[in-house]
Design a protein around this motif. Structure first.
Motif, mmCIF file in Angstrom:
data_model
loop_
_atom_site.group_PDB
_atom_site.id
_atom_site.type_symbol
_atom_site.label_atom_id
_atom_site.label_comp_id
_atom_site.label_asym_id
_atom_site.label_seq_id
_atom_site.Cartn_x
_atom_site.Cartn_y
_atom_site.Cartn_z
ATOM 1 N N THR A 18 3.852 -1.665 7.261
ATOM 2 C CA THR A 18 3.606 -0.235 7.082
ATOM 3 C C THR A 18 4.833 0.464 6.486
ATOM 4 O O THR A 18 4.705 1.286 5.565
ATOM 5 C CB THR A 18 3.222 0.395 8.431
ATOM 6 O OG1 THR A 18 2.060 -0.295 8.918
ATOM 7 C CG2 THR A 18 2.919 1.869 8.294
ATOM 8 N N ASP A 41 -5.363 0.222 9.149
ATOM 9 C CA ASP A 41 -5.016 -0.182 10.506
ATOM 10 C C ASP A 41 -5.439 0.912 11.480
ATOM 11 O O ASP A 41 -4.978 2.053 11.358
ATOM 12 C CB ASP A 41 -3.491 -0.398 10.564
ATOM 13 C CG ASP A 41 -3.036 -0.966 11.907
ATOM 14 O OD1 ASP A 41 -3.842 -0.966 12.864
ATOM 15 O OD2 ASP A 41 -1.882 -1.401 11.993
ATOM 16 N N ASN A 45 -0.633 3.962 11.766
ATOM 17 C CA ASN A 45 0.816 4.159 11.597
ATOM 18 C C ASN A 45 1.183 4.713 10.232
ATOM 19 O O ASN A 45 2.076 5.546 10.114
ATOM 20 C CB ASN A 45 1.576 2.829 11.788
ATOM 21 C CG ASN A 45 1.506 2.306 13.209
ATOM 22 O OD1 ASN A 45 1.722 1.130 13.447
ATOM 23 N ND2 ASN A 45 1.191 3.172 14.177
ATOM 24 N N ASP A 135 -2.453 -1.089 3.357
ATOM 25 C CA ASP A 135 -1.693 -1.489 4.549
ATOM 26 C C ASP A 135 -2.672 -2.099 5.553
ATOM 27 O O ASP A 135 -3.495 -1.398 6.135
ATOM 28 C CB ASP A 135 -1.008 -0.253 5.149
ATOM 29 C CG ASP A 135 -0.151 -0.604 6.355
ATOM 30 O OD1 ASP A 135 0.362 -1.743 6.423
ATOM 31 O OD2 ASP A 135 0.012 0.266 7.235
HETATM 32 MG MG LIG Z 1 1.561 -1.528 10.355
#
Ligand SMILES: [Mg+2]
Ligand SMILES: Nc1ncnc2c1ncn2[C@@H]1O[C@H](COP(=O)(O)OP(=O)(O)OP(=O)(O)O)[C@@H](O)[C@H]1O
Length: 344
Positions: A18, A41, A45, A135
């Motif tokens: 990330t 995700d 994040n 990501d």
């Molecule tokens: Mg991550």
């Protein structure tokens, strides 16, 4: 210029995926590229790192994947011009279950991005972005598979520690499988060593093994451990907003330069890709519990050097014998067909 579609993956958690998506994306945007980051995700994040909160039910990657929302409608601007995000929130945590019975479940994100790109190109005569960076979560489930199938390139973020190479053959196997079945254009085109501390003998050994192990390109620039990189998310800022003069900003700018040098038509980098010099730690140093260096003391122009001019000390550290890093030669070999060298 085509639209590069890159998945940042590693099923291992906390390796720097990330942080790399945010700061590589920001560096590319600062270099004038139009960048879209996709937060796949459920931890969210990446969205949080860029100060984007989406309440439940608002446009997000969940709605694109599970409700057929147009990908373009899920995009938000960030404080960095040229950097947009398809954010996520906790809604996404149920997505793997919801998607498990969907037809073409592995390709939903890919199809949504294709449709977005085609519509934009038809309307405006150009693709909607230069880079799409996904990501992925720390697993190889349906969300990561969607991220991979939606991409044409894979960057693997690795933490330069003892277990760095463990699990890599599984990841490469999945890339190969997707390449054969669902996305023939997919290949691993970059390995990014992260959280690197050149004062640690183990980290240096692991980096050397990483370079031996992968039959594809390992970026020359490793991302050093730096406190500013760890702090930036809590301010909702990229490293270029939070600490533009820090070693972390320098590392991500250098990495971005290498990524830009892969673009079709880019000038070949003048210098050959060579192992950067590293500052040697004293031979007897045992590598544990090293204090975080002062980023200000760093010399960013010395590639991968220890981010501090302070002499290394290991006062108070444990002196138990340490196992050497696993050797690349002892690991299952990685098939070359999963890798591709992207050259200008
Ligand atoms: Mg991550
Ligand atoms: N180069 C670095 N220097 C210092 N801290 C870092 C660095 N890179 C990442 N971190 C910190 O390490 C932690 C893990 O990084 P990050 O969230 O980028 O990893 P990840 O692979 O995305 O994790 P996950 O698998 O949970 O998604 C975070 O707290 C992040 O701020």
């Amino acid at each position: 210029m085509t639209m590069r579609r890159i998945a940042l993956v590693n099923q291992k958690g906390g390796v720097g995926k990330t942080t790399t998506a945010v700061n590589l994306g920001a560096a590319l945007a600062l270099a004038g590229r139009r960048v879209v980051l996709i937060d796949l995700d459920p931890q969210g994040n990446l969205s949080t790192h860029l100060d984007i909160e989406v309440p439940a039910g608002e446009p997000s990657t969940y709605r694109v994947l599970c409700e057929g929302m147009d990908f373009g409608d899920a995009l938000c601007d960030t404080a960095t011009p040229g950097l947009r995000v398809a954010p996520t929130n906790i809604d996404l945590s149920g997505a793997e279950m919801e998607l498990s019975a969907a037809i073409g479940r592995e390709s939903i994100l890919n199809d949504a991005i294709d449709a977005w790109a085609a519509t934009h190109e038809e309307k405006f005569g150009e693709l909607p972005a230069d880079y799409v960076i996904v990501d992925c979560p720390p697993s190889l489930g349906l969300l990561s598979v969607n991220g991979l199938v939606a991409s044409r390139e894979v960057f693997i973020a690795l933490q330069t520690e003892f277990f760095a190479l463990q699990g890599m053959s599984k990841l490469v196997e999945i890339v190969q499988l997707l390449q054969r079945r669902l996305q023939p254009k997919l290949a691993i085109t970059g390995i990014i060593p992260c959280l690197y501390d050149s004062r640690l003998r183990l980290a240096r050994e692991v980096l050397a093994e990483i370079r031996k192990y992968f039959p594809g390109p390992v970026f020359n620039r490793s991302i050093r451990k730096s406190i500013k990189l760890a702090e930036a998310p809590s301010y909702g800022e990229s490293i270029f907003q939070y600490a533009p003069k820090s070693p972390g900003a320098g590392d991500y700018a250098e990495l971005a330069a290498e990524v830009l040098a892969q673009e079709p038509g880019a000038a070949k980098p003048a210098e050959a890709v060579v192992e950067a010099p590293v500052a040697e730690a004293p031979a007897e140093a045992h590598d544990a519990l090293v204090p975080e260096p002062s980023p200000e003391a760093a010399a960013p122009e010395t590639k991968n050097a220890a981010p501090s001019d302070q002499p290394y000390t290991d006062e108070g550290t444990v002196t138990a014998p340490r196992r050497a890093a696993p050797r690349a030669s002892e690991l299952p070999p990685l098939p070359e067909s999963a890798f591709r060298i992207v050259e200008p």
